[in-house]
Design a protein around this motif. Structure first.
Motif, PDB file in Angstrom:
ATOM      1  N   ILE A 170     -51.934 -98.731 -30.242  1.00  9.27           N
ATOM      2  CA  ILE A 170     -52.837 -98.458 -29.132  1.00  9.27           C
ATOM      3  C   ILE A 170     -53.583 -99.734 -28.747  1.00  9.27           C
ATOM      4  O   ILE A 170     -54.250-100.349 -29.570  1.00  9.27           O
ATOM      5  N   ALA A 200     -55.740 -89.167 -29.894  1.00  6.39           N
ATOM      6  CA  ALA A 200     -54.841 -90.293 -30.171  1.00  6.39           C
ATOM      7  C   ALA A 200     -53.494 -89.802 -30.679  1.00  6.39           C
ATOM      8  O   ALA A 200     -52.438 -90.295 -30.254  1.00  6.39           O
ATOM      9  N   THR A 244     -50.094 -90.505 -28.695  1.00  8.00           N
ATOM     10  CA  THR A 244     -49.123 -91.325 -29.418  1.00  8.00           C
ATOM     11  C   THR A 244     -47.813 -90.574 -29.565  1.00  8.00           C
ATOM     12  O   THR A 244     -46.743 -91.115 -29.327  1.00  8.00           O
TER      13      THR A 244
END
Length: 131
Positions: free
Chosen positions: A26, A122, A126
């Motif tokens: 990220i 996240a 992801t």
């Protein structure tokens, strides 16, 4: 994967960045208000994030004003936006939903819960980029 965090609270920003640092794939960009975020997005069209984590209560240009601005811009209007804010205000939630947000969560005072919320986001983004 790129994320843009639009947050004026430096402590909250540090916490979010710390949690996201556990995800080496990220890339994080930040803006302290909607005006700076909008400028970043329009000046750097090749750097568009995969999603935006947006605070609502900020000076200069707040989160709702920012949402309205990006929804008027053809190249920005489909960017996924997740709201994270200090209070649950049903009229704000409704307005944000009308503007096409992907999610809305309240910043937790309990840091374990707050970090858990950030990790959920996240993990989702992801994982969705892998498929």
């Amino acid at each position: 994967m790129k994320v843009l965090i639009v947050e004026d609270n430096k402590i909250a920003l540090m916490g979010i960045k710390k949690v996201l640092s556990e995800y080496p794939n990220i890339e994080i960009n930040t803006a302290e208000n909607g005006m700076i975020a909008l400028e970043f997005l329009t000046v750097n069209p090749s750097e568009l994030p995969h999603f935006i984590l947006l605070d609502l209560n900020m000076p200069i240009m707040n989160g709702i004003e920012f949402l309205k601005a990006i929804k008027k811009n053809e190249s920005l209007k489909t960017l996924p936006v997740i709201i994270h804010t200090t209070s649950f205000n049903s009229s704000e939630v409704k307005k944000c939903e009308e503007l096409g947000i992907c999610g809305y969560f309240v910043k937790e005072l309990d840091m374990v819960k707050y970090k858990s919320n950030i990790k959920l986001i996240a993990n989702y983004w992801t994982e969705s980029k892998r498929h």
